[in-house]
Design a protein around this motif. Sequence first.
Motif, PDB file in Angstrom:
ATOM      1  N   GLN A 136      48.942  34.238  20.917  1.00  0.00           N
ATOM      2  CA  GLN A 136      49.035  35.644  20.511  1.00  0.00           C
ATOM      3  C   GLN A 136      48.961  35.771  18.994  1.00  0.00           C
ATOM      4  OE1 GLN A 136      52.685  37.058  22.253  1.00  0.00           O
ATOM      5  NE2 GLN A 136      51.838  37.131  24.311  1.00  0.00           N
ATOM      6  N   LEU A 137      49.650  34.892  18.296  1.00  0.00           N
ATOM      7  CA  LEU A 137      49.603  34.908  16.834  1.00  0.00           C
ATOM      8  C   LEU A 137      48.193  34.639  16.333  1.00  0.00           C
ATOM      9  CD1 LEU A 137      51.108  35.007  14.095  1.00  0.00           C
ATOM     10  CD2 LEU A 137      51.450  32.543  14.332  1.00  0.00           C
ATOM     11  N   LEU A 138      47.514  33.694  16.939  1.00  0.00           N
ATOM     12  CA  LEU A 138      46.152  33.369  16.539  1.00  0.00           C
ATOM     13  C   LEU A 138      45.215  34.545  16.768  1.00  0.00           C
ATOM     14  CD1 LEU A 138      44.320  31.160  15.447  1.00  0.00           C
ATOM     15  CD2 LEU A 138      43.903  30.444  17.786  1.00  0.00           C
ATOM     16  N   SER A 139      45.371  35.251  17.881  1.00  0.00           N
ATOM     17  CA  SER A 139      44.504  36.402  18.138  1.00  0.00           C
ATOM     18  C   SER A 139      44.764  37.521  17.137  1.00  0.00           C
ATOM     19  CB  SER A 139      44.675  36.911  19.571  1.00  0.00           C
ATOM     20  OG  SER A 139      45.952  37.464  19.759  1.00  0.00           O
ATOM     21  N   VAL A 140      46.027  37.714  16.755  1.00  0.00           N
ATOM     22  CA  VAL A 140      46.344  38.720  15.739  1.00  0.00           C
ATOM     23  C   VAL A 140      45.763  38.310  14.393  1.00  0.00           C
ATOM     24  CG1 VAL A 140      48.251  39.733  14.415  1.00  0.00           C
ATOM     25  CG2 VAL A 140      48.398  39.598  16.893  1.00  0.00           C
ATOM     26  N   MET A 141      45.933  37.033  14.060  1.00  0.00           N
ATOM     27  CA  MET A 141      45.404  36.553  12.783  1.00  0.00           C
ATOM     28  C   MET A 141      43.875  36.614  12.768  1.00  0.00           C
ATOM     29  SD  MET A 141      47.972  33.367  12.117  1.00  0.00           S
ATOM     30  CE  MET A 141      47.163  32.790  10.652  1.00  0.00           C
ATOM     31  N   ASN A 142      43.238  36.397  13.897  1.00  0.00           N
ATOM     32  CA  ASN A 142      41.786  36.466  13.988  1.00  0.00           C
ATOM     33  C   ASN A 142      41.307  37.908  13.919  1.00  0.00           C
ATOM     34  OD1 ASN A 142      39.180  35.509  14.294  1.00  0.00           O
ATOM     35  ND2 ASN A 142      39.277  35.585  16.529  1.00  0.00           N
ATOM     36  N   GLY A 143      42.109  38.841  14.397  1.00  0.00           N
ATOM     37  CA  GLY A 143      41.734  40.256  14.402  1.00  0.00           C
ATOM     38  C   GLY A 143      41.634  40.847  13.011  1.00  0.00           C
ATOM     39  N   VAL A 144      42.462  40.416  12.087  1.00  0.00           N
ATOM     40  CA  VAL A 144      42.463  40.971  10.732  1.00  0.00           C
ATOM     41  C   VAL A 144      41.147  40.682  10.011  1.00  0.00           C
ATOM     42  CG1 VAL A 144      43.600  40.870   8.486  1.00  0.00           C
ATOM     43  CG2 VAL A 144      44.965  40.986  10.561  1.00  0.00           C
ATOM     44  N   PRO A 145      40.677  39.438   9.931  1.00  0.00           N
ATOM     45  CA  PRO A 145      39.395  39.198   9.252  1.00  0.00           C
ATOM     46  C   PRO A 145      38.224  39.879   9.963  1.00  0.00           C
ATOM     47  CG  PRO A 145      40.533  37.115   9.604  1.00  0.00           C
ATOM     48  CD  PRO A 145      41.310  38.174  10.296  1.00  0.00           C
ATOM     49  N   THR A 146      38.273  39.945  11.286  1.00  0.00           N
ATOM     50  CA  THR A 146      37.198  40.588  12.029  1.00  0.00           C
ATOM     51  C   THR A 146      37.111  42.065  11.669  1.00  0.00           C
ATOM     52  OG1 THR A 146      37.541  39.041  13.841  1.00  0.00           O
ATOM     53  CG2 THR A 146      36.311  41.036  14.358  1.00  0.00           C
ATOM     54  N   ALA A 147      38.256  42.728  11.627  1.00  0.00           N
ATOM     55  CA  ALA A 147      38.278  44.141  11.248  1.00  0.00           C
ATOM     56  C   ALA A 147      37.830  44.320   9.795  1.00  0.00           C
ATOM     57  CB  ALA A 147      39.676  44.720  11.438  1.00  0.00           C
ATOM     58  N   PHE A 148      38.208  43.407   8.935  1.00  0.00           N
ATOM     59  CA  PHE A 148      37.815  43.472   7.526  1.00  0.00           C
ATOM     60  C   PHE A 148      36.289  43.348   7.387  1.00  0.00           C
ATOM     61  CE2 PHE A 148      37.378  41.406   3.287  1.00  0.00           C
ATOM     62  CZ  PHE A 148      37.833  42.484   2.526  1.00  0.00           C
ATOM     63  N   VAL A 149      35.695  42.427   8.143  1.00  0.00           N
ATOM     64  CA  VAL A 149      34.236  42.255   8.105  1.00  0.00           C
ATOM     65  C   VAL A 149      33.547  43.514   8.617  1.00  0.00           C
ATOM     66  CG1 VAL A 149      32.335  40.968   9.164  1.00  0.00           C
ATOM     67  CG2 VAL A 149      34.279  39.745   8.214  1.00  0.00           C
ATOM     68  N   ARG A 150      34.083  44.138   9.664  1.00  0.00           N
ATOM     69  CA  ARG A 150      33.506  45.372  10.180  1.00  0.00           C
ATOM     70  C   ARG A 150      33.542  46.479   9.134  1.00  0.00           C
ATOM     71  NH1 ARG A 150      36.783  45.642  15.040  1.00  0.00           N
ATOM     72  NH2 ARG A 150      36.171  43.744  16.038  1.00  0.00           N
ATOM     73  N   VAL A 151      34.674  46.595   8.442  1.00  0.00           N
ATOM     74  CA  VAL A 151      34.796  47.615   7.394  1.00  0.00           C
ATOM     75  C   VAL A 151      33.789  47.353   6.289  1.00  0.00           C
ATOM     76  CG1 VAL A 151      36.318  48.473   5.564  1.00  0.00           C
ATOM     77  CG2 VAL A 151      37.177  48.221   7.888  1.00  0.00           C
ATOM     78  N   LEU A 152      33.680  46.104   5.861  1.00  0.00           N
ATOM     79  CA  LEU A 152      32.736  45.766   4.794  1.00  0.00           C
ATOM     80  C   LEU A 152      31.290  45.998   5.221  1.00  0.00           C
ATOM     81  CD1 LEU A 152      34.245  42.542   3.194  1.00  0.00           C
ATOM     82  CD2 LEU A 152      34.238  44.856   2.275  1.00  0.00           C
ATOM     83  N   SER A 153      30.981  45.732   6.468  1.00  0.00           N
ATOM     84  CA  SER A 153      29.604  45.940   6.926  1.00  0.00           C
ATOM     85  C   SER A 153      29.285  47.427   7.057  1.00  0.00           C
ATOM     86  CB  SER A 153      29.362  45.220   8.240  1.00  0.00           C
ATOM     87  OG  SER A 153      30.086  45.823   9.276  1.00  0.00           O
ATOM     88  N   ILE A 155      30.136  49.709   4.884  1.00  0.00           N
ATOM     89  CA  ILE A 155      29.899  50.279   3.548  1.00  0.00           C
ATOM     90  C   ILE A 155      28.400  50.412   3.263  1.00  0.00           C
ATOM     91  CG2 ILE A 155      30.189  49.883   1.064  1.00  0.00           C
ATOM     92  CD1 ILE A 155      32.992  48.801   1.735  1.00  0.00           C
ATOM     93  N   PRO A 156      27.595  49.356   3.403  1.00  0.00           N
ATOM     94  CA  PRO A 156      26.154  49.535   3.160  1.00  0.00           C
ATOM     95  C   PRO A 156      25.515  50.523   4.144  1.00  0.00           C
ATOM     96  CG  PRO A 156      26.698  47.196   3.281  1.00  0.00           C
ATOM     97  CD  PRO A 156      27.922  47.954   3.635  1.00  0.00           C
ATOM     98  N   GLN A 157      25.978  50.501   5.388  1.00  0.00           N
ATOM     99  CA  GLN A 157      25.441  51.442   6.389  1.00  0.00           C
ATOM    100  C   GLN A 157      25.711  52.880   5.965  1.00  0.00           C
ATOM    101  OE1 GLN A 157      24.541  50.434   9.837  1.00  0.00           O
ATOM    102  NE2 GLN A 157      23.964  52.518  10.330  1.00  0.00           N
ATOM    103  N   ASN A 158      26.946  53.158   5.556  1.00  0.00           N
ATOM    104  CA  ASN A 158      27.297  54.507   5.103  1.00  0.00           C
ATOM    105  C   ASN A 158      26.512  54.877   3.847  1.00  0.00           C
ATOM    106  OD1 ASN A 158      29.071  54.792   7.209  1.00  0.00           O
ATOM    107  ND2 ASN A 158      30.884  54.241   6.015  1.00  0.00           N
ATOM    108  N   PHE A 159      26.322  53.906   2.946  1.00  0.00           N
ATOM    109  CA  PHE A 159      25.559  54.152   1.728  1.00  0.00           C
ATOM    110  C   PHE A 159      24.112  54.512   2.068  1.00  0.00           C
ATOM    111  CE2 PHE A 159      23.158  52.543  -2.019  1.00  0.00           C
ATOM    112  CZ  PHE A 159      23.631  53.466  -2.942  1.00  0.00           C
TER     113      PHE A 159
END
Length: 175
Positions: A136-153, A155-159
């Motif tokens: 469970q901890l690993l899935s939570v820790m994995n979720g944070v970078p995944t969400a961060f990458v989605r947010v970063l991706s 930005i160019p789309q919105n631009f």
Amino acid sequence: MRLDEKIKIVAEFKDKFSQSKVVIATSYIGLNVAQMSQLRRKLLESGSEYHVVKNTLLVRASADNDIAVLQEFFTGTTGVALNYNDPVAPAKALMEFAKDNEKLIIKGGALNGKRISLDGIQSLATLPSREALLGQLLSVMNGVPTAFVRVLSNIPQNFMNVLSAIKDQKENSAN
């Protein structure tokens, strides 16, 4: 029992108590040999140990370490369950066994040097295993970078969407 045997047992249990993450004291009065064997087997399957030792030896072995909080439970017929890695495993095994065998009485326990009551042991028994918690901890820790990458991706789309809207607006105003 000779004095040298007692000294050896006390030294052995001092070592076991210092290494264990959890120690749970029980009373087994009224359990027959078959039930005791079943209890030991159930605890062994969970990676735990179960020992029946004289109370005076348990008191001496627990005197200078974190298990001293259990000394008041070392009366009557006492068995101790120990685990060196997973504090949830012996609690689960003992609670499951106690459901079917009312003669096994869980007196109390110590978790990392802190005393826990029967309610605490019951709560501990309801927790998922160490492996499940780590998953469970690993899935939570994995979720944070995944969400961060989605947010970063995004930005160019919105631009690009903004630039496209400006282009459309300029084309419409030119016509």
